[in-house]
Design an enzyme around this catalytic site. Structure first.
Site, PDB file in Angstrom:
ATOM      1  N   GLN A  38       0.215   6.982  -4.775  1.00 42.72           N
ATOM      2  CA  GLN A  38       0.212   7.789  -6.236  1.00 42.72           C
ATOM      3  C   GLN A  38       1.257   6.976  -7.201  1.00 42.72           C
ATOM      4  OE1 GLN A  38      -0.726  11.488  -6.402  1.00 42.72           O
ATOM      5  NE2 GLN A  38      -2.048  10.036  -5.772  1.00 42.72           N
ATOM      6  N   THR A  39       1.089   5.974  -7.258  1.00 40.94           N
ATOM      7  CA  THR A  39       2.011   5.028  -8.047  1.00 40.94           C
ATOM      8  C   THR A  39       1.244   3.827  -8.569  1.00 40.94           C
ATOM      9  OG1 THR A  39       3.865   5.517  -6.457  1.00 40.94           O
ATOM     10  CG2 THR A  39       4.425   3.854  -8.241  1.00 40.94           C
TER      11      THR A  39
ATOM     12  N   CYS B 143     -17.676   1.897 -19.903  1.00 41.96           N
ATOM     13  CA  CYS B 143     -19.114   1.583 -19.307  1.00 41.96           C
ATOM     14  C   CYS B 143     -19.669   0.309 -20.022  1.00 41.96           C
ATOM     15  CB  CYS B 143     -20.213   2.770 -19.618  1.00 41.96           C
ATOM     16  SG  CYS B 143     -19.176   4.272 -18.913  1.00 41.96           S
TER      17      CYS B 143
ATOM     18  N   LEU C 276      11.455   4.941  -7.304  1.00 43.23           N
ATOM     19  CA  LEU C 276      10.049   4.749  -7.330  1.00 43.23           C
ATOM     20  C   LEU C 276       9.426   6.015  -6.917  1.00 43.23           C
ATOM     21  CD1 LEU C 276       7.835   2.673  -7.190  1.00 43.23           C
ATOM     22  CD2 LEU C 276       8.405   2.174  -4.886  1.00 43.23           C
TER      23      LEU C 276
ATOM     24  N   ASP D  90      -9.447   6.256  -2.093  1.00 39.31           N
ATOM     25  CA  ASP D  90      -8.560   6.682  -2.830  1.00 39.31           C
ATOM     26  C   ASP D  90      -8.695   7.341  -4.298  1.00 39.31           C
ATOM     27  OD1 ASP D  90      -9.150   4.551  -4.249  1.00 39.31           O
ATOM     28  OD2 ASP D  90      -7.403   4.046  -4.961  1.00 39.31           O
TER      29      ASP D  90
ATOM     30  N   GLU E 264       0.826  -1.092  -0.021  1.00 38.42           N
ATOM     31  CA  GLU E 264       0.036  -0.045   0.062  1.00 38.42           C
ATOM     32  C   GLU E 264       0.804   1.213   0.042  1.00 38.42           C
ATOM     33  OE1 GLU E 264      -3.205   0.117  -0.607  1.00 38.42           O
ATOM     34  OE2 GLU E 264      -3.497  -1.831  -0.649  1.00 38.42           O
TER      35      GLU E 264
ATOM     36  N   TYR F 109      -6.439   6.515   3.906  1.00 40.86           N
ATOM     37  CA  TYR F 109      -6.791   5.531   2.961  1.00 40.86           C
ATOM     38  C   TYR F 109      -5.996   4.433   3.335  1.00 40.86           C
ATOM     39  CZ  TYR F 109      -5.588   2.705  -0.870  1.00 40.86           C
ATOM     40  OH  TYR F 109      -5.193   1.594  -1.560  1.00 40.86           O
TER      41      TYR F 109
END
Length: 350
Positions: A38-39, A195, A76, A134, A33, A116
DNA sequence: AACGCGGGGAC
DNA sequence: GTCCCAGCGTT
């Protein structure tokens, strides 16, 4: 059928096979996590596998040096994640006997673990019915319920949290949260959502109104500030002059070739020479430009040129400065574009 | 609430 | 080129 039932039916047929989904060990979920903040998933996979080979348990990680941890994180991004993870694991070993706490509030008290991540760990590793809001969840719920407020706003996040709380199943909250991630990654994607593949269209207000392309609403971000830099490549006696960046700020603790920020790009040579004397106590002649990179961060854009320098003389090195042989260049964590140059120099030597 | 903090893949 | 990603901590 409930929203959760429809989503879970889809998930059990379409779940991604990911390295951190082999078991629900809380430490592994925690590491994954943090890496995923953001990755993208694809960027994390390799780092996660290498990490788990070297640091398979909290106890082993807790004994590692910050430099080695940063080395495993090199490339990273958001390096405070790595330091906070190391600090947090030490805390878990010292205070919680090496066992990641199961209570969401306690999890969130660990450094680098916010709302989160605490919800993700609590739900996935400990089966607690905790929301994990998130970017995916904000996007999905803004479409499902046609929320037109900026998803960056606290009020919007609170509203989404309330909605998720209402729909999260008591039986398998971790699967529910991960199902939302997979749906957000593969179906309810930011641009042109698919969708036709979505299991929730019968519940989606945005789909009903055919405005899914206009959601979510997000404030535009400003463009990064341009910073022009000149860096020196000083080779003396088979060793390169390098230094470690400060403990805080951009690329904290990472290594780089000595560099100076330029106000006048024409003055690169004189500015660099002056900085190498003032900050590294070395006298050099600045030679020709060898490498040039444009490197964009989230809030900065580096225009950085690397100049080959001729070493003349020098005093004792200041703190956080060192001479490294070509072989040693691969042993330290490098700051952004400096890594490319370090690799090139190491290759040139062989 | 706004900002600092990385890097790369998809388009 | 632009967008934005399994966000968090500080101010």
């Amino acid at each position: 059928m409930t929203l959760a039932a429809q989503l879970l039916d889809w998930y059990y047929k379409n779940a991604r096979d990911l390295p951190w989904r082999k078991d629900t060990d809380a430490y592994k979920i925690w590491v994954s996590e943090i890496m995923l903040q953001q990755t993208r998933v694809e960027a994390v996979k390799g780092y996660y596998k290498r990490w788990m080979e070297r640091f398979p348990t909290p106890e082993i990680l807790a004994q590692a040096s910050e430099q080695e941890v940063l080395h495993y994180w090199q490339g990273l991004g958001y390096y405070s994640r790595a330091r906070n993870l190391l600090t947090g694991v030490k805390e878990v070993c010292a205070v919680y006997n090496g066992k990641v706490p199961a209570d969401e509030a306690v999890i969130q008290s660990l450094p680098g673990v916010g709302e989160y991540t605490a919800g993700a760990i609590a739900s996935i590793a400990y089966n607690r019915p905790a929301p994990a809001i998130d970017g995916n969840v904000l996007r999905i719920f803004s479409r499902l319920f046609c929320l037109r407020e900026d998803i960056a706003r606290q009020t919007t996040k609170r509203e989404v949290r309330r909605l998720v709380q209402r729909h999260i199943p008591g039986q398998c909250p971790g699967d529910f949260n991960q199902a939302l991630m997979d749906l957000g990654a593969a179906v309810c994607i930011p641009l042109r959502p698919r969708c036709q593949l979505c299991p929730l269209t019968n519940l989606c207000k945005a789909y009903e109104l055919d405005i899914q392309d206009t959601l979510p609403v997000r404030a535009p971000k400003k463009q990064p500030l341009l910073v022009v830099l000149a860096a020196g490549l000083i080779l003396y006696n088979g060793h390169y002059l390098v230094r470690q960046r400060p403990e805080t700020g951009l690329l904290a603790g990472m290594w780089e070739f000595p560099a100076v920020e330029l106000t006048d790009e024409q003055a690169a040579a004189s500015e660099l020479k002056e900085t190498l004397w003032q900050e590294c106590r070395q006298q050099v002649n600045v030679g020709t430009r060898q490498y040039h990179y444009i490197h964009t961060f989230s809030h900065r854009k580096w225009d950085i040129a690397f100049y080959e320098c001729q070493w003349l003389s020098g005093e004792a090195l200041p703190e956080r400065t060192a001479w490294l042989s070509a072989d040693e260049l691969s042993t330290v964590p490098w700051a952004g574009p400096h890594h490319k140059v370090a690799v090139a120099l190491a290759v040139r030597e062989t």
